[in-house]
Structure formats: C-alpha cells, structure tokens
Design a protein around this motif. Structure first.
Motif, PDB file in Angstrom:
ATOM      1  N   MET A 424     -30.140   9.907  -2.799  1.00 55.92           N
ATOM      2  CA  MET A 424     -31.091   9.711  -1.709  1.00 55.92           C
ATOM      3  C   MET A 424     -30.502  10.152  -0.378  1.00 55.92           C
ATOM      4  O   MET A 424     -31.211  10.737   0.457  1.00 55.92           O
ATOM      5  N   ILE A 425     -29.218   9.890  -0.166  1.00 57.37           N
ATOM      6  CA  ILE A 425     -28.593  10.361   1.080  1.00 57.37           C
ATOM      7  C   ILE A 425     -28.643  11.886   1.136  1.00 57.37           C
ATOM      8  O   ILE A 425     -29.025  12.476   2.155  1.00 57.37           O
ATOM      9  N   VAL A 426     -28.277  12.540   0.027  1.00 60.80           N
ATOM     10  CA  VAL A 426     -28.287  14.006   0.006  1.00 60.80           C
ATOM     11  C   VAL A 426     -29.683  14.528   0.338  1.00 60.80           C
ATOM     12  O   VAL A 426     -29.850  15.421   1.174  1.00 60.80           O
ATOM     13  N   LEU A 427     -30.713  13.934  -0.292  1.00 56.70           N
ATOM     14  CA  LEU A 427     -32.084  14.377  -0.058  1.00 56.70           C
ATOM     15  C   LEU A 427     -32.478  14.212   1.411  1.00 56.70           C
ATOM     16  O   LEU A 427     -33.001  15.139   2.035  1.00 56.70           O
ATOM     17  N   VAL A 428     -32.229  13.024   1.947  1.00 60.00           N
ATOM     18  CA  VAL A 428     -32.668  12.747   3.313  1.00 60.00           C
ATOM     19  C   VAL A 428     -31.931  13.639   4.305  1.00 60.00           C
ATOM     20  O   VAL A 428     -32.541  14.200   5.226  1.00 60.00           O
TER      21      VAL A 428
END
Lengths: 465, 343
Positions: A424-428
């Motif tokens: 999720m961090i990578v996506l955001v």
C-alpha cells in the motif's frame, strides 16, 4: 474599456443573483449529498467536546452492520445487514462509501462546469487548457485515482473498517460480541475473541486476508499477531499518514512559497541568507535529524497532540521546506525577470501586492507538483520512523508499525502482516508521484527536462527511508 | 563569472553552512527539553552524582559559553566521549570500529545503483516507447517508491529461506556459508581485504542484499533521469548536426550523447551518498549490521547526546564535502556552469 472595467467589478454573488437557476440547482444537489452524511459531521464536531451526538447517517456501521452471528438452528446470519454474511455486508458498505465519494467528486466537478458556463466572464482561460491536458494524461489520472482512493480511506476510516479502532485496538475488553459455540449463542469480550484470532505464523494460528475467525468475524486483510483486525488498523493508519503529510506539506509549502517570492523579488542579500539557511538544514541528514528531533521533543506538550502526529508534521515541515524552496526558486526567479513585474514596480505598486498578484499565481502550480511528490516521501518517512519505534506512539495505528510487527512472519502463513502495508505504501507513493507528473505536464508541457528531475528525486525520496 | 570563480564561491558558501548546521544541532541537543544528565544516570539518580556529571559536561556554564566551547571543540575535531552507549570511550574509537561496515555498505550500494540504474536508463532512452522501455521505466518508478525498510524485511526473509522461494537455490550456502543478517566479516586492515580474494568475496556476499536494498531508491532515480537525459540529448540540435556531418553512430552515442546525458546525473549520484547516510539506519537495523547509522540510532534512543552531536557533525561535514565534490565535478564536466546565473 470602461464598460469591461465595470463588469469586472461585479462580484460573483451579484453575477449569481442575476441568473440564479443553475447555481441553485447545483446547490440543491450539494445539500442533498451533504444531508446524507450530516450525521457524521455533527458527530465529529460534537465529539471534539465530549461524547458525540449520534444521528442517522447513510454510511454508518449502525445502518449497515456487519457484525453478527449465525443462527444455530437455521444457519442464517443474525444482526447483520439484511441477514447477509459479514463479508457481504462489509462489502456493501465499502461499495457505498466509494460510490458516495465518487458522486461527491463528480458533483464538485459539475459545480466547476456550472461556474465556467454561467458565471465566468472569459470564454477561455489558460486553466482550461491545463485541465484538457490533464484529461489526456493517463499516467496522471492513474495517480489521481489512487490518491482519491487513499483520501477516501483516510476520511471514511471508521465506516470502512469491519470494526472500529475503539472496539478492537484501544479498548477490546470493554465490548462484547455474540457468537455461536456448540449450538448455543454465547457472548465474549472482543479481547477474548482477539486472542483466538491471532496470526502467529503457523497455519492453525492464523487468520489470513478475506477469512473469518472462530468468532464469525470477517477480516478483509487478516489479523495482526495480537488478533486485532488489520483492515481497521490500515484505514486508521491512512488517516494518520494523510494528516501528517498534508499538514507538513501545507506548512513547508507556505514557507517555501514565501521565501521564493521574497528571494526572487529582492535577490542579493536576502537570497544569500535564505540559501545559507536552507543549505544548512539540507546538510543535516533528514531522517537522522527527524529521529533526533522526535526523541528530544517527545516529552513536550506538543508531542501529546494527536499521539505525536502534530509534532511529526511540524518536524517534517521544518526540515522539508528547503527542498521545496529550491524547487520553486527557479520558476520564481523567471517570473521576477518578466516585464510586467518591472512595470508594476515602476508603476509604484507595493512589493507585497506585486508578489501576491503578479508572481504567486505562477509558482502555485509548481508548488502543487513538488508538494504532491514530497508527500509520498513524507509518508515513507513517517512509516520508517514508526518501523523503528519512534514517532506516532502506539497503540495509534501507523503503517510502518505493521511492517515492524510482521517482520518475523514474512515467510510464514501470516505473510500478510508485513506485506500488505508495504504494497500500500508503494502504491500510494507511486500515485502521488504520478499525480505530480501529471500536474507538471499540465501546467508546463514544455518542461520535460532532466534538470528539474534532480530536485524532484530529492523531493520524492523522503530522506532515504 | 568564470567557472573557477563560481567554484570558489560555492566553496566559500560551504563554511557558513557548516557553522550553521552545527549550531542547529547544538540548539537541539543542549537547548532542547531533553536533559542529558538524567539520560546518563537515570531520572532518579543521586543528586550529588547528577551535579558532578553536570559539572563535568559543563552544563552549569551559561548557554553562550557552552556554545562557544562546543563549536571550538567540534572545529578542532575534539569530538569528546560517549556517555551512555559505551561510557568514557572516545567518539573517534567508536567511529573507527563502526564506520568500516557502513562505508563497505555504502560503497557497494552506490556501485550497484550506478551499474544497474544508469545502463538501464540509457538503454530505455535509446529505445524509447518500446516494450522494454516501458518495462524498465515502470520498474524504475515502482522501485524508487518502495520503502527501504520494507524491501529489506522482505528480502531478508526470502533469502533466509531461499530454497522455498527460489526453486531450490540456497543463498546461505551458496559459495560461502553465511547468515543473511549480521555484520560483514571485514578483516582488520584494508590491505588484507583488497589482497585476499577469499575475504573480499566473503565480505561482498554478506553485504550484497543490504547494499541492493539501500541502493534501490537511487537506482530508480538514476534510471528515470538517465532515460530523460538521453532522450533530450538525442532530440537536441547538435546531435542532428553531428548526424548530418556524418559522425558514425558508435561515436555519436558514446561521445556526443552519453557525455552530455551524464551531466544531470551528477547531482543524483552525489545526492545518493547523502541518502545513504540517512537510509543506512533502517537497513542496518533490519540486517543487524552494527554500522554508523545503527550507532546513531542507539545513541538517540539512549539519550547519549554527546555522541549524537559529534556523529551529526561528522555527517554534516560529509555532506558538505560531497557537495563541494559535486560542484567540482560540475565545473569540470559542464563548461556552461556559472554562465546561467544560478547560484
């Protein structure tokens, strides 16, 4: 000439008064949309001064409950929404939340169109071209979509989770749930149920993504090693990250814009002083300095506001403005060389007015670009700090802490604990970078130069976390 | 302004930056709300012992005197002693025992990033809008958005059980028998390290996963910027002229395109060294490498302010030196420097 001047002077309110139809129609829709969620706003505002006032709200867990038990006789779900299974009831609520958010976003866009069609004087402004360019920018749109999903997560954190932070994380032993055991309905505290729902790595002691635990509770992202629901944890964590990110970007953007205008207008000594101050702050390794500051200031009153969120936001703003200032200094300098600035000066306009009216609008776009890109870096930085056990104090959810908690379970059945927050961090972060790219291409289609990218890289890196 | 005048100006500017940076550190450590004395003996310590430590640290003197002392000590490279982590050990000896691992880690992470990131970026830039360009560009974008600590956790876990995930390939027993975590086995002196291939390879294998993680963000950046730089150079007028003049493709690429495309990469590579100092904390913590970042983190957690202050000064010094080197490189590579009015 004098006629157009007269028209310019008519304020927006009078323009709407002349032709109130479209504006009223839009306003009616906006009020309707607001009324659906008014209960949540009232609850939030009154909650600041004491126990919140409960009003019926469309997107509340009371209207669409997803916690219940299976009737031992019939096998039907009791106490859930329309007797749906908890997973479906939860899914209905998530779909509704996103549908509502999309409608709100679309209505705001409609509002802008109404303004453009009925109340704006100019048939065309450069902004229209920017919006057109953004509409053709797929990569930027991908970013905007994910950012939108992330913001909705942060804003609607309570109804999105299958349970609440209060029930499962802060005070699990003060709430009871009902479940079926041996053909009978029994009740247990949430804390007891959590103990049975722990994810400890072994296949028989694990609740993975999209699974039910023994107490008939549904966990979209599985559970933490303590048995607490991870989806609820992640949604609340999104709120913390977004709050810190937006606040610190807002403050550092404000400082950076102020200094950029001042240095571009006065140049010389003022510029030199800000260069030295900025370079000195940039010469401190950012992540290490942030660590140091968060430890040194952890005993002060400011560290207790929002579990340390305010302090972190201020620290990131204080250490982040030089990067932003560096990035927008170039455009500000370019604007200050323009003839109209010279004209305004010789015309006798006050420096403050010149900066505000004739220079600020040109650097605002760049501020957005670099703000969007640095936001990703700040999210990574905050997560890195909580990974080390600094920053946001537990038990307040933060994504980095989930990565830390799940460290020893990565190769086991409980892989989800570390893996999901990281993805999720990578996506955001990717999304914020993409959105920044999109805005940059929209405001300045000729910019694609390698030289800006150095500052962009520095902005997006988040101090190496 | 001539190039060397520009360089001299930058050099001169680095002095106030150094002083200012050290002053900010002083402000945070000494004037901040954290009391170093109670960190040293604990909050419930004997008042007399506290007074003694206070005296020894010179905390009874007025703040401006402390400031002058502090600055004079730092700038004469008298870095003082550690108080909590290893009491009465000089910062020099601590740095001497912790720094080699960080330098080894940083060296390889810069090299990995340069030797993977730049070639990939140049390749993508020379073949724009092909499938491999999209794969490389997208990979670079995602790769740089990955948080170091998360990548480190995943990589560490996967490698420590590599038979399960890498089709029977066993990382821990491959070539040398090592654990994934732990400090690299560096020999006592650098001569042994460089002359003994066995020791060298052993230390390299141990550091490789950590270096890959630490270099990841820079790798993505270098790729992206390398790609744009090549694209921009390829489309510029002088390449057109060179083509028209009949310059052979090989010399066109190597002499005209690459040299110019390298210019925007200079600040990225030097800025990388800067990120390494910060990022090493997380990577060293995950991989359990007791290096400088780890030492700093322990110092901060334990409230060892004398150590933290001195380490911070070393980092600032490093950053300033790196910046000067960057300006020097700019001055040498790019003859246009100093003409465009940028400070």
């Amino acid at each position: 000439m004098s006629r157009t001047d007269e028209r310019e002077d008519v304020p927006l309110r009078d323009r709407i008064g002349e032709n109130p139809g479209p504006a009223l129609r839009w306003l009616a829709g906006a009020l309707l949309l607001f009324a659906l969620e008014a209960g949540a706003v009232v609850n939030f505002v009154t909650g600041l001064f004491g126990p919140g006032v409960e009003l019926p709200t469309l997107l509340s867990r009371e209207l669409i409950p997803n916690n219940g038990y299976q009737d031992p006789a019939t096998g039907a779900w009791q106490e859930t929404f329309f007797g749906l299974s908890p997973a479906l009831a939860w899914a209905v609520r998530v779909v509704l939340v996103y549908a509502y958010s999309f409608v709100v976003a679309w209505w705001l866009w409609r509002g802008y169109l109404v303004f453009r069609e009925h109340y704006r004087y100019a048939d065309w402004t450069p902004k229209d071209d920017m919006i057109d360019r953004l509409r053709g920018h797929r990569w930027g749109q991908f970013g905007a979509l994910i950012v939108f999903a992330f913001v909705v997560m942060a804003v609607f954190a309570p109804p999105l989770g299958p349970t609440t932070v209060e029930r499962t994380i802060s005070n699990p032993y003060s709430y009871e749930i009902q479940y079926v055991d041996g053909g009978e309905i029994q009740s247990a505290t949430v804390g007891e149920a959590n103990l049975a729902a722990r994810s400890q790595g072994s296949p028989d002691q694990n609740v993975g993504p999209m699974q039910y635990d023994e107490y008939g509770r549904f966990h979209p992202f599985g559970t933490l090693p303590s048995g607490k629901d991870m989806f609820t944890f992640m949604m609340a964590g999104a709120r913390v990250s977004l709050f810190i990110g937006l606040l610190s970007i807002g403050i550092s953007g404000f400082i950076a814009a102020g200094f950029a205008l001042l240095t571009a207008y006065y140049k010389g000594l003022v510029d030199l002083l800000v260069v030295i101050a900025g370079d000195s702050i940039m010469s401190l390794p950012r992540l290490l300095f942030v660590m140091l500051l968060s430890v040194v200031l952890s005993g002060t009153w400011i560290a207790s506001v929002y579990n340390g969120g305010l302090l972190l936001a201020l620290i990131f703003a204080g250490t982040g403005w030089p990067v932003m200032w560096r990035a927008i200094r170039g455009p500000a300098m370019q604007v200050s060389e323009q003839e109209w600035i010279d004209a305004a000066k010789s015309f006798g306009q006050k420096p403050r007015v010149t900066m505000q009216k004739h220079m600020a609008p040109y650097i605002l776009g760049y501020l957005l670009v670099y703000g969007s890109m640095s936001l990703g870096g700040i999210i990574i930085g905050v997560a890195g700090l909580s990974f080390l056990g600094l920053g946001i104090s537990p038990p307040t959810p933060e994504w980095g802490r989930a990565v830390d908690i799940g460290q020893s379970y990565v190769t086991t059945a409980s892989w989800h604990i570390s893996f999901i927050p990281g993805v999720m961090i990578v996506l955001v972060v990717t999304a914020f970078n993409a959105l920044g790219d999109g805005i940059r291409d929209a405001i300045d289609p000729e910019s694609e130069s390698g030289e800006d990218e150095g500052t962009e890289a520095a902005a997006a890196a988040g101090g190496g976390a | 302004m001539s190039r060397w005048q520009y360089f001299g100006k930058r050099l001169l500017l680095s002095i106030p930056v150094l002083v200012f940076g050290a002053s900010i550190t002083f402000l945070v450590i000494r004037a901040g709300p954290l009391d170093p004395v109670s960190a040293i003996i604990g909050p419930q310590g004997d008042p007399r012992a506290m007074e003694r430590v206070r005296e020894q640290l010179g905390l009874n003197a007025p703040l401006w005197e402390q400031y002058i002392d502090y600055m004079v000590n730092l700038f004469t490279f008298d870095l003082g002693d550690s108080w909590v982590i290893q009491p009465n050990t000089s910062v020099y000896s601590l740095v001497a025992s912790y720094a080699p691992r960080t330098i080894w880690l940083g060296f390889w992470s810069v090299l990995i990033a340069i030797f993977i990131g730049i070639p990939l970026g140049f390749y993508a830039g020379l073949n724009p809008n092909t499938f491999s360009d999209y794969v490389a560009s997208f990979g670079g974008i995602v790769w740089r958005a990955m948080p170091n600590f998360w990548l480190a956790v995943i990589l560490m876990s996967v490698l420590s059980q590599s038979e399960q995930f890498m089709f029977g390939f066993n990382w821990e027993n491959w070539l040398y028998n090592t654990n994934v975590t732990g400090p690299p086995p560096l020999p006592g002196d650098i001569v042994t390290l460089l002359t003994s291939p066995d020791q060298f390879a052993r230390a390299l294998k141990k550091i490789a996963p950590a270096a890959l993680v630490l270099g990841s963000a820079s790798m993505g950046n270098e790729m992206r910027i390398g790609r744009t730089a090549v694209l921009e150079t390829v489309n510029s007028n002088f390449i057109e002229t060179a083509k028209a003049k009949g310059v052979p493709p090989r010399s066109l690429v190597w002499k005209h395109i690459f040299r110019n495309a390298l210019i925007p990469l200079v600040p990225i590579i030097t800025g990388e060294a800067f990120l390494l100092i910060g990022g090493s904390v997380l990577v060293e913590t995950v991989f359990n490498i007791s290096g400088l970042g780890y030492l700093f983190f322990q110092g901060v957690k334990a409230g060892d302010m004398p150590l933290v202050g001195s380490l911070m000064f070393i980092f600032i010094l490093l950053v300033v030196i790196i910046n000067v080197i960057q300006d020097l490189l700019y001055t040498i590579i790019d003859p246009r420097v100093g003409y465009e009015g940028g400070a």
